[in-house]
Design an enzyme around this catalytic site. Structure first.
Site, PDB file in Angstrom:
ATOM      1  N   HIS A  39       0.779  -1.031  -0.318  1.00  0.00           N
ATOM      2  CA  HIS A  39      -0.246  -0.341  -0.179  1.00  0.00           C
ATOM      3  C   HIS A  39       0.528   1.481  -0.073  1.00  0.00           C
ATOM      4  CE1 HIS A  39       1.457   1.127   3.982  1.00  0.00           C
ATOM      5  NE2 HIS A  39       0.900  -0.422   4.377  1.00  0.00           N
ATOM      6  N   CYS A  51       3.172  -0.354  12.469  1.00  0.00           N
ATOM      7  CA  CYS A  51       1.592   0.107  12.670  1.00  0.00           C
ATOM      8  C   CYS A  51       0.392  -0.903  12.664  1.00  0.00           C
ATOM      9  CB  CYS A  51       1.083   0.455  11.622  1.00  0.00           C
ATOM     10  SG  CYS A  51      -0.692   1.432  11.162  1.00  0.00           S
ATOM     11  N   ARG A  90      -5.411   1.532   4.313  1.00  0.00           N
ATOM     12  CA  ARG A  90      -4.751   1.844   4.084  1.00  0.00           C
ATOM     13  C   ARG A  90      -4.569   0.804   2.795  1.00  0.00           C
ATOM     14  NH1 ARG A  90      -2.731  -0.428   8.569  1.00  0.00           N
ATOM     15  NH2 ARG A  90      -0.564  -1.768   8.597  1.00  0.00           N
ATOM     16  N   GLU A 117      -1.981  -6.933   7.338  1.00  0.00           N
ATOM     17  CA  GLU A 117       0.255  -6.665   7.919  1.00  0.00           C
ATOM     18  C   GLU A 117       0.423  -7.356   8.501  1.00  0.00           C
ATOM     19  OE1 GLU A 117       2.949  -6.695   7.327  1.00  0.00           O
ATOM     20  OE2 GLU A 117       3.029  -4.809   7.628  1.00  0.00           O
ATOM     21  N   ARG A 118       1.125  -7.848   8.886  1.00  0.00           N
ATOM     22  CA  ARG A 118       2.337  -9.373  10.017  1.00  0.00           C
ATOM     23  C   ARG A 118       1.862  -8.201  11.385  1.00  0.00           C
ATOM     24  NH1 ARG A 118       8.735  -9.760  11.132  1.00  0.00           N
ATOM     25  NH2 ARG A 118       8.346 -10.878  12.948  1.00  0.00           N
ATOM     26  N   ARG A 144      12.008  -7.669  12.536  1.00  0.00           N
ATOM     27  CA  ARG A 144      11.577  -7.415  11.175  1.00  0.00           C
ATOM     28  C   ARG A 144      11.290  -8.370   9.553  1.00  0.00           C
ATOM     29  NH1 ARG A 144      13.371  -1.568   9.344  1.00  0.00           N
ATOM     30  NH2 ARG A 144      11.950  -1.757   8.205  1.00  0.00           N
ATOM     31  N   HIS A 216       0.021  -6.175   2.394  1.00  0.00           N
ATOM     32  CA  HIS A 216       1.829  -4.705   3.107  1.00  0.00           C
ATOM     33  C   HIS A 216       2.413  -5.454   2.768  1.00  0.00           C
ATOM     34  CE1 HIS A 216      -2.057  -3.480   5.233  1.00  0.00           C
ATOM     35  NE2 HIS A 216      -2.891  -4.512   4.883  1.00  0.00           N
ATOM     36  N   GLY A 217       3.625  -5.018   3.235  1.00  0.00           N
ATOM     37  CA  GLY A 217       4.534  -5.416   3.582  1.00  0.00           C
ATOM     38  C   GLY A 217       5.033  -6.886   3.279  1.00  0.00           C
ATOM     39  N   ASN A 218       5.154  -7.369   4.836  1.00  0.00           N
ATOM     40  CA  ASN A 218       5.079  -8.362   5.236  1.00  0.00           C
ATOM     41  C   ASN A 218       3.645  -9.564   4.607  1.00  0.00           C
ATOM     42  OD1 ASN A 218       7.343  -8.732   7.016  1.00  0.00           O
ATOM     43  ND2 ASN A 218       6.249  -7.418   7.686  1.00  0.00           N
TER      44      ASN A 218
END
Length: 287
Positions: A39, A51, A90, A117-118, A144, A216-218
């Site tokens: 996102h 977050c 988001r 997200e994670r 992370r 999301h990133g993860n």
């Protein structure tokens, strides 16, 4: 001696079926188009805070990133057939803005908590740089980036516990609220994501649909690990910036036919990746 049948099967005199080599080659080269998208920048991304499952909105930069993604895909001639998002705003807003920029507002959008997200547990709300200052950069990097290390779980004493678990959206999930995670490793993200991938997303791809996953990133890293067969060690080094579409071209077995492509200005993309990697560098932010 064998007798040819229509299509790609030949019947030998002893009854054994053999697959024609050229047909196997065609099958391997059959392509599907999948986009993964972290996102646009959220307000807590901007503040360098974990977050996770707290429902933050996009920042002004995040709104611009999402619209830019849509314009980029449209300029390159892509058309979407179905979009998947998490239950977090988001992710959903990014999909809205992207499809609007493409003129594809009518495209179905399917939401699931399994793309969330994670879950960073007790780390939620904390500043990454300050956490690194207090606990060391290596510890924060493991929390992370590692595959199978889980951060400390969230409990009822955490300031965001009830905001998350009393949220009405989590009463719509396919499992009870009390069974939702309290903290996750990347491995656990992949474990909860795979049923949705296999049962819901894969059938759409196999229909020949062009699919975009706004997540999301993860959750995107977990999917990349699965699709590309990335090792537990190598996934540590995979960093995804916000608002950059990742193009995956897949064969009939949903394996990549070429390396993933991060679409856009490559210099800017590398700068954005470095910015994400630097978030965990030690810095005292408080008084």
């Amino acid at each position: 001696m064998s007798f040819g049948l229509p299509g790609w099967v030949t019947l030998s005199v002893d009854g054994a079926e053999q697959t024609d080599q050229s047909s196997r080659n065609r099958l391997r080269m059959a392509k599907h188009t999948l986009f993964l998208l972290r996102h646009g920048e959220g307000t807590w991304n901007k503040e360098n805070r974990f977050c996770s499952w707290v429902d933050q909105k996009l920042s002004e930069e995040g709104v611009a990133e999402a619209r830019h993604c849509g314009r980029l895909l449209k300029e390159q001639g892509y058309q979407l057939d179905v979009v998947f998002t998490s239950l977090l705003s988001r992710s959903i807003h990014t999909a809205w803005l992207l499809t609007e920029a493409m003129g594809d507002e009518w495209v179905p959008v399917i939401k699931s908590w399994r793309l969330n997200e994670r879950h960073y547990g007790a780390l939620i709300g904390l500043n990454r740089a300050e956490l690194a200052f207090n606990h060391g950069e290596e510890r924060v990097k493991l929390w992370r980036r590692s595959y199978d290390i889980t951060p400390p779980p969230i409990d009822e004493s955490h300031p965001f516990f009830f905001e998350i678990y009393n949220d009405r959206r989590y009463h719509t999930c396919d499992i009870p609220v009390e069974e939702l995670p309290r903290a996750e490793s990347l491995k656990q993200v992949l474990d909860r994501l795979l049923p949705f991938w296999c049962d819901v997303i894969v059938p759409e791809i196999q229909k020949g649909q062009t699919v975009l996953i706004s997540a999301h990133g993860n959750s995107c890293r977990a999917l990349l690990k699965h699709i590309e067969g990335i090792s537990d060690d190598d996934i540590f080094g995979v960093t995804l910036p916000t608002g950059v579409p990742i193009l995956l071209e897949l064969d009939g077995d949903l394996r990549p036919t070429k390396p993933r492509q991060l679409l856009g200005d490559q210099v800017q993309i590398q700068e954005a990746i470095k910015k994400v990697e630097d978030q965990g560098k030690a810095k005292k932010t408080g008084p």
